[in-house]
Design a protein around this motif. Sequence first.
Motif, PDB file in Angstrom:
ATOM      1  N   LEU A 117       0.810  -1.210   0.000  1.00 24.44           N
ATOM      2  CA  LEU A 117       0.000   0.000   0.000  1.00 24.44           C
ATOM      3  C   LEU A 117       0.843   1.259   0.000  1.00 24.44           C
ATOM      4  N   SER A 118       2.108   1.129   0.348  1.00 20.88           N
ATOM      5  CA  SER A 118       2.982   2.292   0.454  1.00 20.88           C
ATOM      6  C   SER A 118       3.745   2.509  -0.847  1.00 20.88           C
ATOM      7  N   GLY A 119       3.291   3.447  -1.651  1.00 16.53           N
ATOM      8  CA  GLY A 119       3.986   3.746  -2.894  1.00 16.53           C
ATOM      9  C   GLY A 119       5.375   4.298  -2.666  1.00 16.53           C
ATOM     10  N   SER A 120       5.588   4.930  -1.511  1.00 18.51           N
ATOM     11  CA  SER A 120       6.889   5.539  -1.244  1.00 18.51           C
ATOM     12  C   SER A 120       7.986   4.510  -1.041  1.00 18.51           C
ATOM     13  N   LEU A 121       7.626   3.273  -0.747  1.00 14.41           N
ATOM     14  CA  LEU A 121       8.631   2.236  -0.529  1.00 14.41           C
ATOM     15  C   LEU A 121       9.043   1.532  -1.822  1.00 14.41           C
ATOM     16  N   ARG A 122       8.307   1.702  -2.884  1.00 19.16           N
ATOM     17  CA  ARG A 122       8.589   0.953  -4.109  1.00 19.16           C
ATOM     18  C   ARG A 122       9.970   1.276  -4.665  1.00 19.16           C
ATOM     19  N   GLU A 123      10.340   2.545  -4.638  1.00 17.16           N
ATOM     20  CA  GLU A 123      11.649   2.929  -5.164  1.00 17.16           C
ATOM     21  C   GLU A 123      12.764   2.259  -4.375  1.00 17.16           C
ATOM     22  N   ARG A 124      12.618   2.222  -3.051  1.00 13.75           N
ATOM     23  CA  ARG A 124      13.650   1.582  -2.245  1.00 13.75           C
ATOM     24  C   ARG A 124      13.701   0.084  -2.513  1.00 13.75           C
ATOM     25  N   GLN A 125      12.544  -0.550  -2.655  1.00 10.88           N
ATOM     26  CA  GLN A 125      12.508  -1.985  -2.942  1.00 10.88           C
ATOM     27  C   GLN A 125      13.191  -2.288  -4.272  1.00 10.88           C
ATOM     28  N   ALA A 126      12.900  -1.495  -5.275  1.00 10.15           N
ATOM     29  CA  ALA A 126      13.520  -1.692  -6.588  1.00 10.15           C
ATOM     30  C   ALA A 126      15.030  -1.509  -6.504  1.00 10.15           C
ATOM     31  N   ARG A 127      15.460  -0.511  -5.750  1.00  8.10           N
ATOM     32  CA  ARG A 127      16.892  -0.251  -5.614  1.00  8.10           C
ATOM     33  C   ARG A 127      17.596  -1.395  -4.883  1.00  8.10           C
ATOM     34  N   THR A 128      16.966  -1.913  -3.828  1.00  8.10           N
ATOM     35  CA  THR A 128      17.563  -3.006  -3.062  1.00  8.10           C
ATOM     36  C   THR A 128      17.754  -4.237  -3.923  1.00  8.10           C
ATOM     37  N   VAL A 129      16.709  -4.623  -4.671  1.00  8.07           N
ATOM     38  CA  VAL A 129      16.809  -5.821  -5.502  1.00  8.07           C
ATOM     39  C   VAL A 129      17.808  -5.601  -6.630  1.00  8.07           C
ATOM     40  N   ALA A 130      17.838  -4.406  -7.199  1.00  6.56           N
ATOM     41  CA  ALA A 130      18.798  -4.118  -8.269  1.00  6.56           C
ATOM     42  C   ALA A 130      20.230  -4.229  -7.777  1.00  6.56           C
ATOM     43  N   GLU A 131      20.471  -3.858  -6.518  1.00  7.49           N
ATOM     44  CA  GLU A 131      21.817  -3.923  -5.957  1.00  7.49           C
ATOM     45  C   GLU A 131      22.214  -5.341  -5.561  1.00  7.49           C
ATOM     46  N   ARG A 132      21.269  -6.103  -5.030  1.00 10.38           N
ATOM     47  CA  ARG A 132      21.604  -7.399  -4.434  1.00 10.38           C
ATOM     48  C   ARG A 132      21.293  -8.583  -5.350  1.00 10.38           C
ATOM     49  N   ALA A 133      20.384  -8.404  -6.282  1.00 12.44           N
ATOM     50  CA  ALA A 133      20.049  -9.481  -7.223  1.00 12.44           C
ATOM     51  C   ALA A 133      19.809  -8.882  -8.600  1.00 12.44           C
ATOM     52  N   PRO A 134      20.828  -8.233  -9.166  1.00 15.76           N
ATOM     53  CA  PRO A 134      20.637  -7.466 -10.414  1.00 15.76           C
ATOM     54  C   PRO A 134      20.130  -8.298 -11.578  1.00 15.76           C
ATOM     55  N   ALA A 135      20.544  -9.550 -11.663  1.00 16.03           N
ATOM     56  CA  ALA A 135      20.137 -10.371 -12.799  1.00 16.03           C
ATOM     57  C   ALA A 135      18.645 -10.712 -12.757  1.00 16.03           C
ATOM     58  N   LEU A 136      18.033 -10.544 -11.577  1.00  9.88           N
ATOM     59  CA  LEU A 136      16.634 -10.935 -11.422  1.00  9.88           C
ATOM     60  C   LEU A 136      15.709  -9.752 -11.195  1.00  9.88           C
ATOM     61  N   ALA A 137      16.255  -8.545 -11.162  1.00 13.47           N
ATOM     62  CA  ALA A 137      15.448  -7.367 -10.864  1.00 13.47           C
ATOM     63  C   ALA A 137      14.339  -7.155 -11.880  1.00 13.47           C
ATOM     64  N   GLY A 138      14.552  -7.598 -13.112  1.00 10.17           N
ATOM     65  CA  GLY A 138      13.549  -7.422 -14.150  1.00 10.17           C
ATOM     66  C   GLY A 138      12.290  -8.238 -13.932  1.00 10.17           C
ATOM     67  N   ARG A 139      12.330  -9.169 -12.996  1.00  9.22           N
ATOM     68  CA  ARG A 139      11.145  -9.997 -12.741  1.00  9.22           C
ATOM     69  C   ARG A 139      10.199  -9.355 -11.730  1.00  9.22           C
ATOM     70  N   LEU A 140      10.614  -8.232 -11.140  1.00 11.69           N
ATOM     71  CA  LEU A 140       9.779  -7.544 -10.164  1.00 11.69           C
ATOM     72  C   LEU A 140       8.639  -6.793 -10.832  1.00 11.69           C
ATOM     73  N   ARG A 141       7.512  -6.768 -10.152  1.00 10.74           N
ATOM     74  CA  ARG A 141       6.431  -5.856 -10.515  1.00 10.74           C
ATOM     75  C   ARG A 141       5.681  -5.511  -9.227  1.00 10.74           C
ATOM     76  N   TRP A 142       4.949  -4.400  -9.273  1.00 12.03           N
ATOM     77  CA  TRP A 142       4.205  -3.947  -8.099  1.00 12.03           C
ATOM     78  C   TRP A 142       2.735  -3.790  -8.452  1.00 12.03           C
ATOM     79  N   VAL A 143       1.889  -4.157  -7.494  1.00 11.23           N
ATOM     80  CA  VAL A 143       0.448  -3.921  -7.624  1.00 11.23           C
ATOM     81  C   VAL A 143      -0.045  -3.378  -6.287  1.00 11.23           C
ATOM     82  N   SER A 144      -1.130  -2.653  -6.317  1.00 10.79           N
ATOM     83  CA  SER A 144      -1.676  -2.080  -5.087  1.00 10.79           C
ATOM     84  C   SER A 144      -2.793  -2.926  -4.499  1.00 10.79           C
ATOM     85  N   GLU A 145      -3.247  -3.926  -5.239  1.00 11.92           N
ATOM     86  CA  GLU A 145      -4.282  -4.816  -4.726  1.00 11.92           C
ATOM     87  C   GLU A 145      -4.216  -6.147  -5.464  1.00 11.92           C
TER      88      GLU A 145
END
Length: 365
Positions: A117-145
């Motif tokens: 529900l927190s849109g403000s956290l999405r950027e941090r989540q994307a950044r964390t995965v890009a830093e720690r699992a860069p090869a898999l970051a493209g599999r992420l997506r976000w939904v609000s419900e």
Amino acid sequence: MSPLIRREIAAGGGWLGFERFMELALYAPGLGYYSRGDQQFGLMPRADGSGGDFVTAPEMSPLFGRALARQVAQALRDTGTSEVWEFGAGTGALAAQLLTTLDELGCAPERYTIVDLSGSLRERQARTVAERAPALAGRLRWVSELPAAVEGVVVGNEVLDAMPVALLHWDGEHWFERGVTVGADGSFAWADRPTELRLPVEGPFVPGTVTELPRIAAGFIRTLAQRLRRGAAFFIDYGFPEHEFYHPQRTGGTLMCHRGHQADADPLVAVGLKDLTAHVDFTAMALAAQDAGLPVLGYTSQARFLFNCGLMDDLQVADLRERAMAMKLVTEHEMGELFKVLALGAPGSDFEPIGFAQGDRCHTL
């Protein structure tokens, strides 16, 4: 934040149920605690008060996600699904840990969906995965419900405890719903109203007892049950079965606030600036699931679950600091006993999750 809540109190005739008050304090767009930024999580508080209010298991040790990933891998294989759904992903640390370990196990999901529900956290989540699992970051997506139908493995770490609760007060003769009003000095104050709400147990209760009713969390489980077509769900959180949650000696309930790694029991001050949380009634969650058609596949302590998922092997190859941090996940006086894991299956599920191979406590629910 305060003006918004004051307007709702006025619109309600001078009274606002605590369930709605907690919802606004945590999730009001742009104002609530989880909507105002991404600095809530951290091992240590920050001197300027900008964050670091609490720490969750994935930030404490990557071995948490590594062990949980083995359970997720088994569930993906046994249910024939290829997507992971995470609720309340925080900093994205758990997503990075799960994706990395699942890839090592040869079963990285085709897609990793974060419901937050927190849109403000999405950027941090994307950044964390890009830093720690860069090869898999493209599999992420976000939904609000949730969509109308879900197939995959659902993970929720410390998400149920953040769902708003109703407060009930027993005066020795009657139950009242506790809400919030504006006091004579202009500050928020408690106010009780007669209610038809009742607890699932009879008591006896000590006069003055205040406790929680997890209606929204139970509703969330029922909604998940309606939409989970294939797969399984694993919820990790602090809490108790019903007979412990509503123990007569627990006269003050479990509602707590967290700010700067300090806990207090007054949610009416610093509204929107601190976390509000209540322990989980796991019996209520299990019954909501079963009544809606989801079988309970397992229930145990976090310590037993992690050991069943191979944490002991991880500890043997970890360095001293990693061991010290990981031990906080399993020792009784830290997170090992207070935190529990509840597993639910999609309708018709019959696989046996490895996390409950020993020490299953379903009989205590």
